[in-house]
Design a protein around this motif. Structure first.
Motif, PDB file in Angstrom:
ATOM      1  N   SER A 133       6.641  38.402 -32.951  1.00 48.52           N
ATOM      2  CA  SER A 133       7.147  38.717 -34.194  1.00 48.52           C
ATOM      3  C   SER A 133       7.575  39.477 -35.108  1.00 48.52           C
ATOM      4  O   SER A 133       8.255  39.382 -35.900  1.00 48.52           O
ATOM      5  N   LEU A 134       6.666  40.618 -34.618  1.00 43.79           N
ATOM      6  CA  LEU A 134       6.937  41.752 -35.502  1.00 43.79           C
ATOM      7  C   LEU A 134       8.029  43.088 -34.731  1.00 43.79           C
ATOM      8  O   LEU A 134       8.499  42.868 -35.939  1.00 43.79           O
ATOM      9  N   THR A 135       7.839  43.204 -34.259  1.00 43.49           N
ATOM     10  CA  THR A 135       9.409  44.018 -33.412  1.00 43.49           C
ATOM     11  C   THR A 135      10.803  43.653 -32.846  1.00 43.49           C
ATOM     12  O   THR A 135      11.232  43.518 -32.845  1.00 43.49           O
ATOM     13  N   ARG A 136      10.338  41.412 -33.082  1.00 43.39           N
ATOM     14  CA  ARG A 136      11.383  41.286 -32.175  1.00 43.39           C
ATOM     15  C   ARG A 136      11.505  41.288 -30.764  1.00 43.39           C
ATOM     16  O   ARG A 136      12.734  40.956 -30.457  1.00 43.39           O
ATOM     17  N   MET A 137      11.002  41.980 -30.766  1.00 48.92           N
ATOM     18  CA  MET A 137      10.896  42.090 -28.760  1.00 48.92           C
ATOM     19  C   MET A 137      10.652  40.926 -27.809  1.00 48.92           C
ATOM     20  O   MET A 137       9.978  40.472 -28.442  1.00 48.92           O
ATOM     21  N   PRO A 138      11.362  41.066 -26.500  1.00 47.04           N
ATOM     22  CA  PRO A 138      10.480  39.999 -25.876  1.00 47.04           C
ATOM     23  C   PRO A 138       8.782  40.527 -25.554  1.00 47.04           C
ATOM     24  O   PRO A 138       8.373  41.124 -26.299  1.00 47.04           O
ATOM     25  N   ASN A 139       8.410  39.341 -25.871  1.00 45.19           N
ATOM     26  CA  ASN A 139       6.450  39.220 -25.496  1.00 45.19           C
ATOM     27  C   ASN A 139       5.710  39.253 -23.519  1.00 45.19           C
ATOM     28  O   ASN A 139       7.286  39.579 -23.103  1.00 45.19           O
ATOM     29  N   ALA A 140       4.860  39.134 -23.328  1.00 43.45           N
ATOM     30  CA  ALA A 140       4.262  38.895 -22.649  1.00 43.45           C
ATOM     31  C   ALA A 140       4.850  37.800 -21.587  1.00 43.45           C
ATOM     32  O   ALA A 140       4.215  38.096 -20.572  1.00 43.45           O
ATOM     33  N   LEU A 141       4.890  36.881 -22.018  1.00 44.62           N
ATOM     34  CA  LEU A 141       4.769  35.851 -21.169  1.00 44.62           C
ATOM     35  C   LEU A 141       6.727  35.872 -20.550  1.00 44.62           C
ATOM     36  O   LEU A 141       6.950  35.516 -19.632  1.00 44.62           O
ATOM     37  N   ALA A 142       7.718  36.531 -21.880  1.00 41.90           N
ATOM     38  CA  ALA A 142       8.950  37.422 -21.162  1.00 41.90           C
ATOM     39  C   ALA A 142       8.979  37.710 -19.815  1.00 41.90           C
ATOM     40  O   ALA A 142       9.468  38.445 -19.186  1.00 41.90           O
ATOM     41  N   LEU A 143       7.883  39.474 -20.588  1.00 38.01           N
ATOM     42  CA  LEU A 143       7.867  40.165 -19.344  1.00 38.01           C
ATOM     43  C   LEU A 143       7.276  39.651 -17.650  1.00 38.01           C
ATOM     44  O   LEU A 143       8.036  40.483 -16.381  1.00 38.01           O
ATOM     45  N   ALA A 144       6.511  38.615 -18.133  1.00 39.24           N
ATOM     46  CA  ALA A 144       5.979  38.042 -17.023  1.00 39.24           C
ATOM     47  C   ALA A 144       6.778  37.595 -15.784  1.00 39.24           C
ATOM     48  O   ALA A 144       7.293  37.723 -14.598  1.00 39.24           O
ATOM     49  N   GLN A 145       7.596  36.771 -16.928  1.00 39.69           N
ATOM     50  CA  GLN A 145       9.221  35.522 -16.275  1.00 39.69           C
ATOM     51  C   GLN A 145       9.812  37.076 -15.232  1.00 39.69           C
ATOM     52  O   GLN A 145      10.239  37.206 -14.257  1.00 39.69           O
ATOM     53  N   ARG A 146      10.281  37.621 -16.407  1.00 39.60           N
ATOM     54  CA  ARG A 146      10.969  39.113 -15.224  1.00 39.60           C
ATOM     55  C   ARG A 146      10.911  39.958 -14.288  1.00 39.60           C
ATOM     56  O   ARG A 146      11.042  39.874 -13.544  1.00 39.60           O
ATOM     57  N   ILE A 147       9.639  39.597 -14.332  1.00 39.50           N
ATOM     58  CA  ILE A 147       8.660  40.745 -12.828  1.00 39.50           C
ATOM     59  C   ILE A 147       8.929  39.443 -12.461  1.00 39.50           C
ATOM     60  O   ILE A 147       9.571  40.028 -10.807  1.00 39.50           O
ATOM     61  N   ASP A 148       8.571  38.470 -12.368  1.00 41.04           N
ATOM     62  CA  ASP A 148       8.287  37.355 -10.757  1.00 41.04           C
ATOM     63  C   ASP A 148       9.961  37.121 -10.458  1.00 41.04           C
ATOM     64  O   ASP A 148      10.674  37.602  -9.649  1.00 41.04           O
ATOM     65  N   VAL A 149      11.035  37.721 -11.511  1.00 37.07           N
ATOM     66  CA  VAL A 149      12.488  37.099 -11.100  1.00 37.07           C
ATOM     67  C   VAL A 149      13.013  38.618  -9.512  1.00 37.07           C
ATOM     68  O   VAL A 149      13.473  38.720  -8.756  1.00 37.07           O
ATOM     69  N   GLU A 150      12.650  40.007 -10.632  1.00 32.27           N
ATOM     70  CA  GLU A 150      12.551  40.951  -9.662  1.00 32.27           C
ATOM     71  C   GLU A 150      11.627  40.693  -8.660  1.00 32.27           C
ATOM     72  O   GLU A 150      12.679  41.340  -7.512  1.00 32.27           O
ATOM     73  N   LEU A 151      10.854  40.090  -8.262  1.00 31.61           N
ATOM     74  CA  LEU A 151       9.949  40.507  -7.736  1.00 31.61           C
ATOM     75  C   LEU A 151      10.685  39.392  -6.276  1.00 31.61           C
ATOM     76  O   LEU A 151      10.302  39.577  -4.710  1.00 31.61           O
ATOM     77  N   GLY A 152      10.890  38.651  -7.330  1.00 29.43           N
ATOM     78  CA  GLY A 152      12.582  37.230  -5.854  1.00 29.43           C
ATOM     79  C   GLY A 152      12.977  37.913  -5.504  1.00 29.43           C
ATOM     80  O   GLY A 152      13.587  37.880  -4.325  1.00 29.43           O
ATOM     81  N   ARG A 153      14.076  38.998  -6.271  1.00 35.92           N
ATOM     82  CA  ARG A 153      15.145  39.221  -5.690  1.00 35.92           C
ATOM     83  C   ARG A 153      14.897  40.596  -4.655  1.00 35.92           C
ATOM     84  O   ARG A 153      15.634  41.049  -3.326  1.00 35.92           O
TER      85      ARG A 153
END
Length: 585
Positions: free
Chosen positions: A144-164
């Protein structure tokens, strides 16, 4: 006759229009009795009608809108809206299991009747729910402060990269965990609003940095997220080489080090970075993040403002430190810790012991003696330092009072106790020291508190806390002088009574004229400021004699005595008082 036929045709057309209208229409008396209803309205209401009776609208809707009769009674003027788009949950009109949702609008038509419209709002509500779910999904993944992706979004992205990585042996990525060093001082000294502005500036700078897109896979860029408080993460597709990852991390440390201009004020921040290039054995985002955290903590322990790359040995060390943390809690509860005391002598009178420094030790039942270098850092990281430090302070105060009672003139004048950064930033540290003095009955002037040069010289908030401690009447000493950031010219601004010259200077004094000149200058300037000096780490007679020649006031080191448990320290004080001279223990 023709006029009557025309009127009849118009009435018939009106009735057909009402009956064929793609919306339910109903007219009732003020009491809800149905005067007119079109087929669509009847179809929509029938699932709610008891035994299929559509005689009174209020009764038909009693189970889903029991308030309707009261709302209608309160609408006195023609045209008054009784309800608008009131949502009604009803069984599916087609007899299915899924409920349908009706929308009802009811208006007072005139002095004797009400008119309403009824429509099937099921599809509309579903679309609204889908839109809300999408918005909630976005909000759940957005800081909410920076309008950046948060920890949940990062975890999902990491899982995508691990799958790749599992599908493509050439696919690799690096995760950088970025944490501001001592960010809490900004919130404390400048306020949370300025702190939030600094975090927003950090986020903006991270997003604008050149993350070497030539290294990224075609069509893909980096992923930057804010995880928590002053912690960010940068995920970048990358070849396997560690060198590129290190280059990125160092660029991040340097890029975020530059001052931030916020509300006309320049704010200095440094960051520590932990990096990890996940192996093919990494199966989840949790594992990758854990490895990055281990690397980040190592960078912090090394002093901050630097980068550390994850290697498996760091995880082994983290496990060992975790085990020590658990055992340290046990040690505090089971009296495995004890205090040793090292003399500080007056160089003008080698026979007189002016002070003792209290140092904590840990006798582990299995590991044996555990070095303070190992467990003090763990105590600071885990919050145990407050309990540990208070215990050492109380033990030391009690011991000096006991020596004053039992040894009389042979007792040390002062007891010196170290304060760590983690202790001194605690809001209750002044009260804790005052309580220890009052409880033991020790004079405040007989207690010397030692802080490191780096701590006192860098932080305005800590200097303010030192002044508050000094107001109690205690002595404040600057430990390890010469290894930190303060200069001789800045000493006058520090709330310091004693300078302790670091062993690294003393050890070279007998062979280096440069070091002798430095020590002499420190002693002269300290004396001009009303401060006393203590030479640390004296190990030989020649060092002791040289420090006296250079006008150092006091000295401490193994030449006089190693740190001793209380009983041995008591015997040492008695024997050296009788001997009338200080020499090697």
């Amino acid at each position: 006759m023709m006029q009557e036929d025309t009127s009849a045709q118009q009435l018939e057309a009106l009735i057909q229009f009402l009956y064929q209208a793609p919306i339910g229409l109903v007219q009732t008396t003020l009491e809800g009795d149905i005067l007119m209803i079109n087929p669509l309205s009847a179809q929509l209401l029938m699932p709610l009608a008891h035994q299929g009776r559509l005689t009174n609208l209020f009764e038909v809707l009693a189970t889903v809108a029991p308030q309707l009769r009261a709302l209608a009674a309160g609408a006195h003027d023609p045209g008054a809206v009784i309800c608008d788009s009131l949502r009604l949950n009803a069984p599916c009109a087609q007899g299915g299991a899924a409920p349908s949702i009706l929308a009802l609008k009811l208006v007072r038509l005139d002095d004797v009747s009400l008119i309403g419209t009824i429509s099937d709002a099921t599809a509309l509500v579903q679309r609204e729910q889908q839109q809300m779910a999408a918005q909630l999904h976005i909000a759940a993944h957005l800081d909410s402060l920076t309008r950046m992706p948060n920890a949940l979004a990062l975890a999902q992205r990491i899982d995508v990269e691990l799958g790749r990585m599992q599908d493509d042996a050439a696919a690799r990525f690096v995760l950088l965990l970025v944490n501001a060093d001592r960010f809490d001082r900004i919130n404390i000294t400048l306020g949370r609003t300025m702190g939030d502005a600094a975090l927003q500036s950090m986020a903006s700078r991270l997003q604008s940095m050149n993350w070497a897109p030539a290294w990224a896979r075609e069509g893909e860029g980096g992923f930057i997220a804010r995880l928590d408080a002053d912690e960010f993460a940068v995920l970048l597709p990358l070849p396997a080489q560690q060198a590129e990852a290190t280059e990125l991390a160092l660029a991040c440390v340097e890029g975020l080090r530059k001052p931030y201009l916020i509300a006309g004020m320049a704010i200095d921040l440094s960051v520590s970075v932990g990096s990890v290039i996940p192996s093919f054995a990494a199966r989840s985002a949790e594992v990758v993040l854990q490895e990055a955290v281990v690397a980040l903590r190592q960078a912090k322990r090394a002093g901050g403002a630097r980068h550390c790359a994850f290697v498996p040995a760091l995880l082994d060390e983290a496990v060992r430190r975790g085990s020590l943390e658990t055992e340290l809690r046990t040690a505090l509860a089971q009296d495995q810790l004890f205090v040793v005391y090292q003399p500080i002598v007056d160089l003008d009178d080698g026979a007189r012991v002016t002070a003792m420094e209290a140092l904590v030790r840990w006798r582990h039942p299995v590991r044996g003696m555990v070095s303070p270098v190992e467990f003090i850092g763990i105590a600071e990281e885990t919050g145990l330092i407050g309990v540990l430090g208070e215990w050492v302070l109380n033990e030391a105060c009690d011991q000096l009072v006991a020596w004053q009672h039992s040894l009389g003139p042979a007792a040390p004048v002062t007891m010196s106790v170290n304060l760590s950064r983690a202790q001194i930033v605690e809001p209750g540290v002044v009260e804790m020291v005052a309580s220890a003095i009052a409880r033991s009955g020790l004079s405040a002037s007989s207690l010397q508190l030692e802080v490191t040069e780096t701590m006192a010289a860098q932080d305005v908030a800590i200097q303010a806390r030192l002044r508050a401690l000094k107001s109690l009447g205690v002595v404040i000493a600057l430990d390890d002088f010469g290894t930190g950031y303060s200069s001789l010219a800045s000493l006058h601004g520090l709330p310091i009574d004693v300078l302790k010259i670091d062993r690294s200077f003393v050890s070279q004094s007998t062979t280096s004229a440069h070091h002798r000149v430095l020590i002499a200058a420190v002693c002269r300037i300290a004396r001009s400021l009303g401060m006393q000096t203590v030479a640390e780490g004296i190990e030989t007679r020649s060092e002791s004699e040289l420090m006296a020649q250079l006008d150092c006031d006091k000295a401490q080191g193994f030449w006089y005595s190693r740190p001793l448990p209380s009983a041995e320290a008591s015997a040492w004080l008695v024997s050296h008082a009788h001997a009338g001279a200080i020499g090697p223990a």
